[in-house]
Scaffold this motif. Sequence first.
Motif, PDB file in Angstrom:
ATOM      1  N   VAL A   1       0.827  -1.203   0.000  1.00 37.99           N
ATOM      2  CA  VAL A   1       0.000   0.000   0.000  1.00 37.99           C
ATOM      3  C   VAL A   1       0.866   1.260   0.000  1.00 37.99           C
ATOM      4  CG1 VAL A   1      -1.611   1.317   1.442  1.00 37.99           C
ATOM      5  CG2 VAL A   1      -2.004  -1.084   1.041  1.00 37.99           C
ATOM      6  N   GLN A   2       2.063   1.162   0.554  1.00 33.02           N
ATOM      7  CA  GLN A   2       2.916   2.343   0.661  1.00 33.02           C
ATOM      8  C   GLN A   2       3.313   2.877  -0.704  1.00 33.02           C
ATOM      9  OE1 GLN A   2       6.272   1.411   3.109  1.00 33.02           O
ATOM     10  NE2 GLN A   2       5.032   1.065   4.925  1.00 33.02           N
ATOM     11  N   ASN A   3       3.451   4.186  -0.789  1.00 34.81           N
ATOM     12  CA  ASN A   3       3.940   4.815  -2.013  1.00 34.81           C
ATOM     13  C   ASN A   3       5.455   4.675  -2.056  1.00 34.81           C
ATOM     14  OD1 ASN A   3       1.449   5.748  -2.950  1.00 34.81           O
ATOM     15  ND2 ASN A   3       1.559   7.514  -1.584  1.00 34.81           N
ATOM     16  N   PRO A   4       6.014   4.492  -3.239  1.00 36.20           N
ATOM     17  CA  PRO A   4       7.469   4.328  -3.325  1.00 36.20           C
ATOM     18  C   PRO A   4       8.184   5.632  -2.996  1.00 36.20           C
ATOM     19  CG  PRO A   4       6.506   4.386  -5.510  1.00 36.20           C
ATOM     20  CD  PRO A   4       5.372   4.371  -4.529  1.00 36.20           C
ATOM     21  N   LYS A   5       9.306   5.533  -2.316  1.00 37.56           N
ATOM     22  CA  LYS A   5      10.093   6.703  -1.962  1.00 37.56           C
ATOM     23  C   LYS A   5      11.120   7.019  -3.049  1.00 37.56           C
ATOM     24  CE  LYS A   5       9.744   5.942   2.986  1.00 37.56           C
ATOM     25  NZ  LYS A   5      10.473   5.728   4.237  1.00 37.56           N
ATOM     26  N   GLY A   6      11.368   6.078  -3.948  1.00 39.63           N
ATOM     27  CA  GLY A   6      12.374   6.286  -4.984  1.00 39.63           C
ATOM     28  C   GLY A   6      13.752   5.942  -4.457  1.00 39.63           C
ATOM     29  N   GLY A   7      14.691   5.786  -5.372  1.00 37.39           N
ATOM     30  CA  GLY A   7      16.054   5.499  -4.972  1.00 37.39           C
ATOM     31  C   GLY A   7      16.336   4.030  -4.759  1.00 37.39           C
ATOM     32  N   GLY A   8      15.360   3.160  -4.955  1.00 42.27           N
ATOM     33  CA  GLY A   8      15.568   1.728  -4.765  1.00 42.27           C
ATOM     34  C   GLY A   8      16.010   1.084  -6.058  1.00 42.27           C
TER      35      GLY A   8
END
Length: 108
Positions: A24-31
């Motif tokens: 459900v969490q939105n991606p934070k990016g950088g992965g």
Amino acid sequence: MTTFSIFLILIVIVSFLLVVVIMVQNPKGGGLSSSFGGGGTQQLGGVKKTTDFLDKSTWTLATLLLVLILLSNIDLMNEGPAQDSKVNTEDVQLEAPATPATEDDTQE
């Protein structure tokens, strides 16, 4: 129903809830997605920070999962081997292996 099976059911439920909360969490990016060229679009169009509730839920469920796994292992170690798995050595009769036929036995 043994305590180990109760722990096992709880582990499955907590694992499922943890997967749902993470998805459900939105991606934070950088992965991994940013290493394949998708990082810039996620930061522009998506939310940079997940909500505090989802973040705390993730850590709580992960901690609960770890505690349940440790408790189930402690419970399993305290029970020892199951009673059904013990073999009574008096009932077991070992037979000698059959000797293979030699060439002399076949010519007779």
